[in-house]
Scaffold this motif. Sequence first.
Motif, PDB file in Angstrom:
ATOM      1  N   VAL A 316      16.793 -62.921  16.790  1.00 35.74           N
ATOM      2  CA  VAL A 316      16.169 -62.270  15.644  1.00 35.74           C
ATOM      3  C   VAL A 316      17.128 -61.293  14.974  1.00 35.74           C
ATOM      4  O   VAL A 316      17.689 -60.398  15.611  1.00 35.74           O
ATOM      5  CB  VAL A 316      14.881 -61.534  16.067  1.00 35.74           C
ATOM      6  CG1 VAL A 316      14.292 -60.766  14.890  1.00 35.74           C
ATOM      7  CG2 VAL A 316      13.867 -62.541  16.604  1.00 35.74           C
ATOM      8  N   PRO A 318      16.504 -59.036  11.542  1.00 39.76           N
ATOM      9  CA  PRO A 318      15.521 -58.746  10.491  1.00 39.76           C
ATOM     10  C   PRO A 318      16.025 -59.170   9.112  1.00 39.76           C
ATOM     11  O   PRO A 318      17.173 -58.903   8.740  1.00 39.76           O
ATOM     12  CB  PRO A 318      15.346 -57.231  10.591  1.00 39.76           C
ATOM     13  CG  PRO A 318      15.641 -56.920  12.025  1.00 39.76           C
ATOM     14  CD  PRO A 318      16.752 -57.860  12.410  1.00 39.76           C
ATOM     15  N   THR A 322      13.249 -65.173  12.208  1.00 38.75           N
ATOM     16  CA  THR A 322      12.029 -64.754  12.901  1.00 38.75           C
ATOM     17  C   THR A 322      11.869 -65.625  14.137  1.00 38.75           C
ATOM     18  O   THR A 322      12.433 -66.722  14.214  1.00 38.75           O
ATOM     19  CB  THR A 322      10.780 -64.897  12.014  1.00 38.75           C
ATOM     20  OG1 THR A 322      10.596 -66.296  11.695  1.00 38.75           O
ATOM     21  CG2 THR A 322      10.925 -64.102  10.723  1.00 38.75           C
ATOM     22  N   THR A 324       8.837 -67.009  16.959  1.00 36.06           N
ATOM     23  CA  THR A 324       7.495 -67.123  17.525  1.00 36.06           C
ATOM     24  C   THR A 324       7.618 -67.850  18.845  1.00 36.06           C
ATOM     25  O   THR A 324       8.350 -68.845  18.938  1.00 36.06           O
ATOM     26  CB  THR A 324       6.568 -67.912  16.586  1.00 36.06           C
ATOM     27  OG1 THR A 324       6.568 -67.319  15.291  1.00 36.06           O
ATOM     28  CG2 THR A 324       5.155 -67.957  17.133  1.00 36.06           C
TER      29      THR A 324
END
Length: 332
Positions: A316, A318, A322, A324
């Motif tokens: 990750v 920013p 992303t 999940t």
Amino acid sequence: MRVQRLVAALLVALVAGCGPAVAATDDRVPPFRPAPPRPYAVGVRHFVVDPDGSRPLPVTVWYPAEPAAPAEPAIGLTAGPTGAEAASGPTGSGTTARPDVPVAAGRFPVVVYSHGLHSLPDLHAPLTTRWAAAGFVVAAPTYPRTSLRARDFTRADVRNQPADGWRLIRHLVRLDARPGDPLAGHLAVDRFAAAGHSAGGFTTAGMFTSGHSRRLRAGIVIAGGGLAGSFAGPVAPVLFVHGGADPIVPDSVGRAAYARSVGPAAFLGLPGQGHGEYLTPGRPGFAQVLAATTDFLRWTLYDDRRARDRLPADAVLPGVTTLTTRALPVGR
């Protein structure tokens, strides 16, 4: 637009199903050492599986070679023409690979890497050579009817490619036991992963069907999705990588495959990115994709729990990526 039309038609054609994945037998092999602490130099060789058969399968193999590098491997960032997926796939060169140099001592897990439509294994070298430097043998077939060099290009032939992938796995298992072959005794034939980009991602998913061998321990689906019957059989972790603005294989297709997969899974998203620019060294997201995929392979094929635990932080950045996850046992 041509590739977009090809892949759109491919998505329609593949819902009908795919060729069966033929399992390899699960023979016991000697144990191998833990994940290497330093990168290796990289060698490369070529051979053809079933050269006289109806579907000869040229294969490019990148592998760890001696000496191990004292620090980070040398990275070549010279860009070149891709020819793959209408300039939406990877470009550039990876860690320098030397032809036919001796394989490093020890046994190494194997990654079967599948290219996309109108592509070739060498066009994915920015990723595959770096995996080899990290301690993996990467075997990349040139598919007979979907590659850049296919004489009779047929996009629907992707449904037959999972069986080609299993044919390559069986060949590598035999090759590991073949006296005199340079790779003999160097392959951890109980520890395979499958990975691929675009149509190669669909091919990868299609290798995880009911009854597949437990040799296949992990999958990486990049800018792809699932084939009919995918994600069945023995549970294996899968990492999905997808651009949020992919115009060829929509992000929703990758997320649907992620939702269908069983067992531990992760979805590495690249908001605003397309079909594969993040596979080019120096482009936004490349460092995160490389780190996350390498961590994932070290965890699933070397049982490296430290790599598993650092994967979320490595994946990750920013504003760029992303992540999940589902049932990913980080920190346990």
